[in-house]
Scaffold this active site. Structure first.
Site, PDB file in Angstrom:
ATOM      1  N   HIS A  17       0.843  -1.203   0.000  1.00 24.91           N
ATOM      2  CA  HIS A  17       0.000   0.000   0.000  1.00 24.91           C
ATOM      3  C   HIS A  17       0.883   1.261   0.000  1.00 24.91           C
ATOM      4  O   HIS A  17       0.603   2.230  -0.704  1.00 24.91           O
ATOM      5  CB  HIS A  17      -0.895   0.027   1.239  1.00 24.91           C
ATOM      6  CG  HIS A  17      -1.924  -1.060   1.291  1.00 24.91           C
ATOM      7  ND1 HIS A  17      -2.208  -1.768   2.437  1.00 24.91           N
ATOM      8  CD2 HIS A  17      -2.752  -1.557   0.323  1.00 24.91           C
ATOM      9  CE1 HIS A  17      -3.169  -2.640   2.182  1.00 24.91           C
ATOM     10  NE2 HIS A  17      -3.504  -2.558   0.924  1.00 24.91           N
ATOM     11  N   LYS A  41     -18.162  -5.653   9.539  1.00 25.86           N
ATOM     12  CA  LYS A  41     -16.939  -6.452   9.468  1.00 25.86           C
ATOM     13  C   LYS A  41     -15.930  -5.922  10.482  1.00 25.86           C
ATOM     14  O   LYS A  41     -15.469  -4.783  10.373  1.00 25.86           O
ATOM     15  CB  LYS A  41     -16.369  -6.338   8.045  1.00 25.86           C
ATOM     16  CG  LYS A  41     -15.579  -7.554   7.610  1.00 25.86           C
ATOM     17  CD  LYS A  41     -15.297  -7.492   6.130  1.00 25.86           C
ATOM     18  CE  LYS A  41     -13.807  -7.558   5.866  1.00 25.86           C
ATOM     19  NZ  LYS A  41     -13.457  -7.231   4.489  1.00 25.86           N
ATOM     20  N   ARG A  90      -2.087  -6.765  -7.948  1.00 31.45           N
ATOM     21  CA  ARG A  90      -1.024  -7.731  -7.666  1.00 31.45           C
ATOM     22  C   ARG A  90      -1.020  -8.906  -8.628  1.00 31.45           C
ATOM     23  O   ARG A  90       0.009  -9.516  -8.882  1.00 31.45           O
ATOM     24  CB  ARG A  90      -1.161  -8.278  -6.240  1.00 31.45           C
ATOM     25  CG  ARG A  90      -0.766  -7.292  -5.183  1.00 31.45           C
ATOM     26  CD  ARG A  90      -1.312  -7.670  -3.852  1.00 31.45           C
ATOM     27  NE  ARG A  90      -2.760  -7.594  -3.867  1.00 31.45           N
ATOM     28  CZ  ARG A  90      -3.544  -7.800  -2.820  1.00 31.45           C
ATOM     29  NH1 ARG A  90      -3.010  -8.139  -1.671  1.00 31.45           N
ATOM     30  NH2 ARG A  90      -4.847  -7.687  -2.934  1.00 31.45           N
ATOM     31  N   SER A 128      -2.670  -7.664   3.307  1.00 31.49           N
ATOM     32  CA  SER A 128      -3.026  -7.422   4.713  1.00 31.49           C
ATOM     33  C   SER A 128      -3.400  -8.730   5.389  1.00 31.49           C
ATOM     34  O   SER A 128      -3.126  -8.931   6.582  1.00 31.49           O
ATOM     35  CB  SER A 128      -4.176  -6.414   4.805  1.00 31.49           C
ATOM     36  OG  SER A 128      -3.774  -5.181   4.282  1.00 31.49           O
TER      37      SER A 128
HETATM   38  P1  ADP Z   1      -9.782  -3.711  -0.276  1.00 31.78           P
HETATM   39  O1  ADP Z   1     -10.419  -4.511   0.812  1.00 31.78           O
HETATM   40  O2  ADP Z   1     -10.586  -2.505  -0.683  1.00 31.78           O
HETATM   41  O3  ADP Z   1      -9.277  -4.493  -1.460  1.00 31.78           O
HETATM   42  P2  ADP Z   1      -7.025  -3.547   0.614  1.00 31.78           P
HETATM   43  O4  ADP Z   1      -6.568  -2.767   1.796  1.00 31.78           O
HETATM   44  O5  ADP Z   1      -6.904  -5.025   0.678  1.00 31.78           O
HETATM   45  O6  ADP Z   1      -8.523  -3.058   0.420  1.00 31.78           O
HETATM   46  O7  ADP Z   1      -6.305  -3.053  -0.700  1.00 31.78           O
HETATM   47  C1  ADP Z   1      -6.426  -1.727  -1.160  1.00 31.78           C
HETATM   48  C2  ADP Z   1      -5.813  -1.630  -2.551  1.00 31.78           C
HETATM   49  O8  ADP Z   1      -4.410  -1.887  -2.484  1.00 31.78           O
HETATM   50  C3  ADP Z   1      -6.382  -2.644  -3.551  1.00 31.78           C
HETATM   51  O9  ADP Z   1      -6.450  -2.038  -4.826  1.00 31.78           O
HETATM   52  C4  ADP Z   1      -5.347  -3.750  -3.560  1.00 31.78           C
HETATM   53  O10 ADP Z   1      -5.328  -4.440  -4.791  1.00 31.78           O
HETATM   54  C5  ADP Z   1      -4.072  -2.924  -3.389  1.00 31.78           C
HETATM   55  N1  ADP Z   1      -2.973  -3.696  -2.815  1.00 31.78           N
HETATM   56  C6  ADP Z   1      -3.019  -4.511  -1.740  1.00 31.78           C
HETATM   57  N2  ADP Z   1      -1.799  -5.046  -1.517  1.00 31.78           N
HETATM   58  C7  ADP Z   1      -0.983  -4.564  -2.472  1.00 31.78           C
HETATM   59  C8  ADP Z   1       0.403  -4.764  -2.795  1.00 31.78           C
HETATM   60  N3  ADP Z   1       1.185  -5.598  -2.100  1.00 31.78           N
HETATM   61  N4  ADP Z   1       0.909  -4.098  -3.849  1.00 31.78           N
HETATM   62  C9  ADP Z   1       0.122  -3.264  -4.584  1.00 31.78           C
HETATM   63  N5  ADP Z   1      -1.190  -3.045  -4.348  1.00 31.78           N
HETATM   64  C10 ADP Z   1      -1.734  -3.688  -3.303  1.00 31.78           C
END
Ligand code: ADP
Length: 147
Positions: A17, A41, A90, A128
């Site tokens: 992120h 959630k 990803r 995450s």
């Molecule tokens: P959500 O539940 O909305 O998907 P996340 O916090 O899991 O929220 O992810 C937010 C954004 O960051 C999403 O677009 C996800 O694809 C992207 N993302 C998550 N991990 C990575 C990573 N390691 N590298 C690049 N983008 C990522």
């Protein structure tokens, strides 16, 4: 002025992120990191904890703001006058989800474009969920949390 919203759960905000946010900062004037809150959630961290953590990471940048929001991302984008939505990709699973979400958001909010940034190769495995699993098992998640 370009204003990008970077919405996500960020439970917690990972090195992946962080990388997307830093790259978006090179493309847009302002970046609003938007923590989507789903009342049904329960996450590992509260929205306030996530916000405080991200704010500390970007304390040195006056072009970054961290917000929490409930409901539709497009409604949040309207409320802040966003010009763009930034999301990360990803893998192919992310692509099919993000592509559909981008189309839906474009249909609801035509003036706002979604920009999908491919993950940095060395961070594409970071999620995450993985970080929460490591933390729950008492592991050291530091390499997954910041670069
Ligand atoms: P959500 O539940 O909305 O998907 P996340 O916090 O899991 O929220 O992810 C937010 C954004 O960051 C999403 O677009 C996800 O694809 C992207 N993302 C998550 N991990 C990575 C990573 N390691 N590298 C690049 N983008 C990522």
């Amino acid at each position: 002025m370009s204003i990008a919203a970077f919405p996500g759960s960020f439970d917690p905000f990972s090195a992946g992120h962080h990388d997307i946010a830093q790259r978006a900062l090179r493309m847009f004037d302002r970046l609003v990191i938007a923590i989507g809150v789903n009342v049904e959630k329960k996450g590992l961290y509260t929205a306030e904890q996530r916000k405080a953590y991200i704010e500390a990471l970007f304390a040195a940048s006056d072009r970054v703001e961290v917000c929490t929001y409930e409901g539709l991302t497009v409604d949040f984008c309207k409320s802040i006058g966003a010009t763009h939505i930034v999301r990360g990709l990803r893998n192919a699973a992310d692509f099919s989800f993000e592509y559909a979400a981008a189309q839906a958001n474009k249909a609801m909010l035509p003036d706002v474009d979604t920009v999908l940034l491919p993950a940095a190769p060395e961070l594409a495995f970071v999620s995450s969920t993985l970080i929460r699993d490591v933390l729950k098992s008492g592991g050291d998640a530091a390499p997954l949390l910041s670069k």
